[in-house]
Design a protein around this motif. Structure first.
Motif, PDB file in Angstrom:
ATOM      1  N   ASP A 108       1.117  14.807 -10.233  1.00  0.00           N
ATOM      2  CA  ASP A 108       2.281  14.967  -9.363  1.00  0.00           C
ATOM      3  C   ASP A 108       2.958  16.321  -9.571  1.00  0.00           C
ATOM      4  O   ASP A 108       3.392  16.969  -8.604  1.00  0.00           O
ATOM      5  CB  ASP A 108       3.295  13.852  -9.614  1.00  0.00           C
ATOM      6  N   GLN A 109       3.053  16.746 -10.832  1.00  0.00           N
ATOM      7  CA  GLN A 109       3.659  18.048 -11.122  1.00  0.00           C
ATOM      8  C   GLN A 109       2.811  19.187 -10.558  1.00  0.00           C
ATOM      9  O   GLN A 109       3.342  20.150  -9.999  1.00  0.00           O
ATOM     10  CB  GLN A 109       3.833  18.217 -12.633  1.00  0.00           C
ATOM     11  N   LEU A 110       1.484  19.067 -10.702  1.00  0.00           N
ATOM     12  CA  LEU A 110       0.583  20.081 -10.155  1.00  0.00           C
ATOM     13  C   LEU A 110       0.736  20.175  -8.637  1.00  0.00           C
ATOM     14  O   LEU A 110       0.828  21.263  -8.076  1.00  0.00           O
ATOM     15  CB  LEU A 110      -0.868  19.758 -10.507  1.00  0.00           C
ATOM     16  N   LYS A 111       0.758  19.015  -7.983  1.00  0.00           N
ATOM     17  CA  LYS A 111       0.874  19.003  -6.521  1.00  0.00           C
ATOM     18  C   LYS A 111       2.191  19.640  -6.071  1.00  0.00           C
ATOM     19  O   LYS A 111       2.207  20.466  -5.136  1.00  0.00           O
ATOM     20  CB  LYS A 111       0.769  17.579  -5.979  1.00  0.00           C
ATOM     21  N   ALA A 112       3.276  19.277  -6.739  1.00  0.00           N
ATOM     22  CA  ALA A 112       4.579  19.837  -6.362  1.00  0.00           C
ATOM     23  C   ALA A 112       4.606  21.348  -6.542  1.00  0.00           C
ATOM     24  O   ALA A 112       5.111  22.085  -5.674  1.00  0.00           O
ATOM     25  CB  ALA A 112       5.679  19.181  -7.194  1.00  0.00           C
ATOM     26  N   SER A 113       4.068  21.824  -7.656  1.00  0.00           N
ATOM     27  CA  SER A 113       4.049  23.265  -7.912  1.00  0.00           C
ATOM     28  C   SER A 113       3.147  24.001  -6.927  1.00  0.00           C
ATOM     29  O   SER A 113       3.496  25.084  -6.436  1.00  0.00           O
ATOM     30  CB  SER A 113       3.590  23.543  -9.350  1.00  0.00           C
ATOM     31  N   LEU A 114       1.990  23.424  -6.624  1.00  0.00           N
ATOM     32  CA  LEU A 114       1.062  24.092  -5.715  1.00  0.00           C
ATOM     33  C   LEU A 114       1.587  24.083  -4.284  1.00  0.00           C
ATOM     34  O   LEU A 114       1.384  25.043  -3.531  1.00  0.00           O
ATOM     35  CB  LEU A 114      -0.325  23.442  -5.805  1.00  0.00           C
ATOM     36  N   ASP A 115       2.283  23.029  -3.912  1.00  0.00           N
ATOM     37  CA  ASP A 115       2.918  23.008  -2.587  1.00  0.00           C
ATOM     38  C   ASP A 115       3.993  24.094  -2.497  1.00  0.00           C
ATOM     39  O   ASP A 115       4.158  24.742  -1.457  1.00  0.00           O
ATOM     40  CB  ASP A 115       3.525  21.637  -2.311  1.00  0.00           C
ATOM     41  N   ALA A 116       4.729  24.278  -3.597  1.00  0.00           N
ATOM     42  CA  ALA A 116       5.747  25.337  -3.634  1.00  0.00           C
ATOM     43  C   ALA A 116       5.087  26.710  -3.554  1.00  0.00           C
ATOM     44  O   ALA A 116       5.573  27.611  -2.851  1.00  0.00           O
ATOM     45  CB  ALA A 116       6.578  25.220  -4.907  1.00  0.00           C
ATOM     46  N   LEU A 117       3.953  26.865  -4.260  1.00  0.00           N
ATOM     47  CA  LEU A 117       3.231  28.141  -4.231  1.00  0.00           C
ATOM     48  C   LEU A 117       2.694  28.443  -2.832  1.00  0.00           C
ATOM     49  O   LEU A 117       2.659  29.600  -2.407  1.00  0.00           O
ATOM     50  CB  LEU A 117       2.067  28.106  -5.234  1.00  0.00           C
ATOM     51  N   ALA A 118       2.274  27.401  -2.129  1.00  0.00           N
ATOM     52  CA  ALA A 118       1.729  27.591  -0.782  1.00  0.00           C
ATOM     53  C   ALA A 118       2.784  28.156   0.164  1.00  0.00           C
ATOM     54  O   ALA A 118       2.452  28.858   1.130  1.00  0.00           O
ATOM     55  CB  ALA A 118       1.193  26.265  -0.250  1.00  0.00           C
ATOM     56  N   LYS A 119       4.057  27.876  -0.112  1.00  0.00           N
ATOM     57  CA  LYS A 119       5.135  28.418   0.708  1.00  0.00           C
ATOM     58  C   LYS A 119       5.452  29.866   0.323  1.00  0.00           C
ATOM     59  O   LYS A 119       5.834  30.673   1.162  1.00  0.00           O
ATOM     60  CB  LYS A 119       6.379  27.548   0.562  1.00  0.00           C
ATOM     61  N   ILE A 120       5.271  30.166  -0.986  1.00  0.00           N
ATOM     62  CA  ILE A 120       5.519  31.530  -1.474  1.00  0.00           C
ATOM     63  C   ILE A 120       4.377  32.455  -1.077  1.00  0.00           C
ATOM     64  O   ILE A 120       4.588  33.597  -0.657  1.00  0.00           O
ATOM     65  CB  ILE A 120       5.668  31.534  -3.009  1.00  0.00           C
ATOM     66  N   GLU A 121       3.144  31.945  -1.214  1.00  0.00           N
ATOM     67  CA  GLU A 121       1.933  32.751  -1.005  1.00  0.00           C
ATOM     68  C   GLU A 121       1.004  31.977  -0.075  1.00  0.00           C
ATOM     69  O   GLU A 121       0.288  31.059  -0.518  1.00  0.00           O
ATOM     70  CB  GLU A 121       1.259  32.995  -2.361  1.00  0.00           C
TER      71      GLU A 121
END
Length: 205
Positions: free
Chosen positions: A6-19
């Motif tokens: 869950d933490q990985l998914k949340a962080s990667l979703d956030a990264l997808a918005k940044i990059e």
């Protein structure tokens, strides 16, 4: 413990918005599985035993070490072992020295693995006091065993390669450039590293 799914998914979703390239890569490769190790002395000892040998050789050495020590989670047992016993378990003189360095620091209380500094750089500095544990090994421990979300092993070859691939660079960036490129990914660089390894495996297949 390491970063959860869950933490990985949340962080990667956030990264997808940044990059945005992360969004494209996630669509292609999917989310990575968590990489979790138990925090503490035994995990670092396993790291030392497994350095520069194959997975099979490391497993064989670990089994022999368990048989020789009886309890690989107790640093006192390793300190009490003779050089001959450690050599019989497959540890070179150098690796025996590294293992004894770890055990001595933990036993003396100079290194408290239950209470490493909260600051990532200070924690890396504390871990690299162990002979044989360099920056990369310290970063991997903090990411996989403690689940620190912003650890960024920029010197890892696969990480450097995948950063270059994801960002469409003509040449693989060096460690310094890889560190600079990821500054805008804070505080999600740990997830970015785990995804880089995942993407490397998927693309390589």
């Amino acid at each position: 413990m390491g970063l959860t799914a869950d933490q990985l998914k949340a962080s990667l979703d956030a990264l997808a918005k940044i990059e945005p390239v992360f969004a494209e890569a996630l669509a292609r490769a999917g989310y990575p599985e968590p990489r979790i190790r138990e925090p503490g002395y035994e995990t670092l000892l396993r790291t030392i035993v497994g350095q520069q040998v194959s997975v099979a050789a490391a497993s064989s050495m670990w089994a022999k070490l368990e048989a020789a020590l009886g309890d690989t989670s107790d640093p006192q047992k390793l300190l009490a072992a003779t050089d001959e016993e450690l050599r019989a378990a497959g540890l070179s003189r150098q690796k025996s020295g590294y293992a004894r360095s770890l055990a001595a620091l933990v036993t003396s209380g100079e290194l408290n693995l239950d209470h490493l500094p909260e600051d990532d750089e200070e924690a890396i500095e504390a871990l690299t006091r162990i002979k044989g544990i360099g920056r990369w090994s310290a970063e991997i421990y903090l990411l996989f065993a403690e689940g620190r979300p912003d650890i960024w092993p920029a010197g890892d070859l696969a990480v450097m390669r995948e950063v270059g691939t994801l960002l469409g660079l003509e040449e693989r960036p060096d460690e310094k450039k890889t560190r600079e490129l990821a500054e805008r990914w804070r505080p999600h660089r740990g997830a970015a590293a785990i995804f880089a390894w995942h993407h490397y495996k998927i693309v390589a297949i």
